[in-house]
Scaffold this active site. Structure first.
Site, PDB file in Angstrom:
ATOM      1  N   LYS A 121      -1.940  -1.614   6.098  1.00 52.79           N
ATOM      2  CA  LYS A 121      -2.152  -0.540   5.106  1.00 52.79           C
ATOM      3  C   LYS A 121      -1.175   0.599   5.340  1.00 52.79           C
ATOM      4  CE  LYS A 121      -5.464   2.607   5.827  1.00 52.79           C
ATOM      5  NZ  LYS A 121      -5.016   4.019   5.831  1.00 52.79           N
ATOM      6  N   ASN A 122      -1.044   1.031   6.598  1.00 47.43           N
ATOM      7  CA  ASN A 122      -0.247   2.226   6.882  1.00 47.43           C
ATOM      8  C   ASN A 122       1.257   1.978   6.855  1.00 47.43           C
ATOM      9  OD1 ASN A 122      -2.588   3.597   6.950  1.00 47.43           O
ATOM     10  ND2 ASN A 122      -2.705   3.757   9.176  1.00 47.43           N
TER      11      ASN A 122
ATOM     12  N   CYS B 294     -10.048  16.490   5.441  1.00 43.26           N
ATOM     13  CA  CYS B 294     -10.894  15.311   5.198  1.00 43.26           C
ATOM     14  C   CYS B 294     -11.881  15.186   6.347  1.00 43.26           C
ATOM     15  CB  CYS B 294     -10.039  14.056   5.059  1.00 43.26           C
ATOM     16  SG  CYS B 294      -9.462  13.457   6.652  1.00 43.26           S
TER      17      CYS B 294
ATOM     18  N   ASP C  26      -6.674   5.557  15.608  1.00 44.40           N
ATOM     19  CA  ASP C  26      -7.352   4.694  14.627  1.00 44.40           C
ATOM     20  C   ASP C  26      -8.153   3.579  15.283  1.00 44.40           C
ATOM     21  OD1 ASP C  26      -4.642   4.863  12.154  1.00 44.40           O
ATOM     22  OD2 ASP C  26      -6.168   6.309  12.780  1.00 44.40           O
TER      23      ASP C  26
ATOM     24  N   ARG D 110     -11.275   1.043   1.797  1.00 47.45           N
ATOM     25  CA  ARG D 110      -9.941   1.651   1.759  1.00 47.45           C
ATOM     26  C   ARG D 110      -8.957   0.930   2.676  1.00 47.45           C
ATOM     27  NH1 ARG D 110      -9.672   7.955   2.399  1.00 47.45           N
ATOM     28  NH2 ARG D 110      -7.498   7.316   2.057  1.00 47.45           N
TER      29      ARG D 110
END
Ligand code: EPZ
Length: 418
Positions: free
Chosen positions: A23-24, A117, A306, A398
């Site tokens: 994803k990143n 966030c 993460d 996500r």
């Protein structure tokens, strides 16, 4: 009814699980396609809501985006708008990476301030400071960053913190700037290297990605190209920890072990057996009961923030006490209260969590508070025979491609209901 993931754990997983691409890496690469003339084709893109959001924001700017068999084709055209709508930036902070490419290629951009966030205030000062050094006029008004420039001009930029996003934004902007840019104290994550490889395949001249000093010789134009992103090291790490938490013999495929060195080393320190193969890792239970370890998150090649929540969940069922210190984000312990609802013993003191291991966790209704917290709760649930219900799945969607299906394939009792 709100969708939930229901897990009945306490049994080993077995077989092979394949990791999707990162994803990143995918998000900045899709956004970087704006820099190139013609069509880019990004292969084997994971099914994630963050990918959907990125495609929507590119289409909102008038780009032609097509998806086929897991691949994404972007044909860039003169944007019909230079403003990213707040609804996308609010949903996905990475939209802020549009600033560099739009400025560098078209000389203007208007992007809403992403704001904070769940995991922290997430300022963007380093992005703006760097773009101003490249000659952009930056104006913050009414919750937006409005930036303009003629052609960006190469500069020497020292980052106060090796921010991943700031390094990516500036690397993309500098690719079309006039002259040389040097980014010092740059982020070294593998996703930065992957973005640089994509930019260089489009004709850019980026050197030193993956080291603290990145040198970019600006060029006049870039051309769309085809690229396959790197595997997702955080998804792989999440399955490695799930295997350890369930005493499983599990093989994880589509992995670059080099990218997971700090995670492998901590799992071995706990007593987990990890065998490295060319593009896969085999996780097996050790002889003895797992023992708790201390973890301190740091920018790459340090221990990834993460993976902090997932490793905390594992520490909860290990022998002894482990201390987890979060140095990258100031508020990334939202999962602690949810793990405590499952019977974990955790005390938080400023940026550290002290975890006293328990024999077993118990099932409970819990909520994902952010993406990686969601993965940690699934791991905790897989470790206990009790039944656990996990809500707020929008966080998990996500960043995890078909996590329920993949875990079912290796024997987990897990389902999505509602
Ligand atoms: C990227 O976020 C990742 N997101 C994050 O992954 C990851 O946690 C983070 O890097 C760190 O590894 C994507 O790649 C899309 P940063 P990013 O800029 O770029 C401070 C996940 O779970 N900072 O390296 O936003 C900031 O507040 C997500 O997949 C400034 O102070 O992270 C933070 O404390 C979550 N000023 C620290 O640096 C700035 O201008 C690291 O942020 C920029 C950042």
């Amino acid at each position: 009814m709100e969708e939930k993931i229901v897990v009945t754990g306490g049994k080993p997983l077995q077989g092979k699980i394949k990791v999707s691409n990162a994803k990143n890496a995918v998000l900045p690469i899709l956004i970087a396609s704006l820099l190139g003339d013609g069509e880019s084709k990004i292969l084997d893109v994971p099914h994630l809501t963050d990918v959907d959001t990125t495609c929507s924001v590119l289409q909102h700017l008038g780009q032609e985006v097509a998806r086929q068999n897991g691949h994404i084709m972007i044909r860039t055209v003169e944007p019909t708008s230079f403003e990213a709508p707040y609804q996308y930036v609010r949903r996905m902070r990475a939209s802020f990476l549009l600033l560099g490419p739009l400025l560098a290629r078209y000389g203007r951009a208007k992007i809403p301030l992403p704001g904070g966030c769940a995991i922290g205030s997430r300022p963007i000062n380093l992005h703006l400071k760097g773009l101003e050094a490249l000659g952009a006029k930056v104006n913050l008004e009414h919750g937006h960053v409005e930036a303009n420039c003629r052609r960006l001009k190469g500069a020497q930029i020292y980052l106060d913190f090796p921010s991943v996003g700031a390094t990516e934004n500036l690397m993309m902007a500098a690719s079309l700037a006039k002259g040389q840019t040097i980014i010092e104290n740059a982020a070294e994550e593998p996703e930065i290297v992957d973005l640089a490889n994509y930019l260089n395949a489009m004709g850019a001249r980026v050197k030193g990605a993956g080291t603290p000093i990145i040198k970019i010789e600006g060029v006049k134009e870039l051309l769309g190209t085809t690229h396959t992103p790197i595997p997702d090291r955080i998804e792989a790490g999440s399955y490695m920890v799930a295997a350890a938490a369930t005493k499983s013999d599990l093989t994880i495929e589509n992995v670059i072990a080099e990218h997971l060195k700090p995670v492998i080393s901590k799992l071995k320190e706990m007593g987990v057996q990890v065998d490295e193969h060319e593009s896969s890792l085999r996780i097996r239970p050790g002889e003895e009961e797992l023992k708790a370890v201390d973890i301190k998150t740091l920018p790459y090649p340090g221990f990834p923030t993460d993976m902090q929540a997932q490793m905390m969940a594992l520490n909860c069922i290990c022998k002894g006490t482990g201390v987890v210190t979060e140095t990258v984000f100031e508020n990334r312990f939202m999962h602690v209260d949810e793990l405590k609802r499952m019977g974990a013993k955790i005390k938080v003191e400023s940026r550290s969590a002290i975890i006293e291991g328990v024999k077993n966790l118990s099932g409970a209704p819990v909520k994902a508070t952010d993406l990686r917290a969601g993965a940690a709760l699934i791991i905790a649930a897989l470790s206990t025979e009790a039944s656990t219900e996990i809500g707020a799945l929008e966080h998990i969607d996500r960043g995890y491609d078909n996590i329920v299906g993949k875990l079912q394939e290796v024997g987990a009792s897990i389902e999505r209901i509602g």
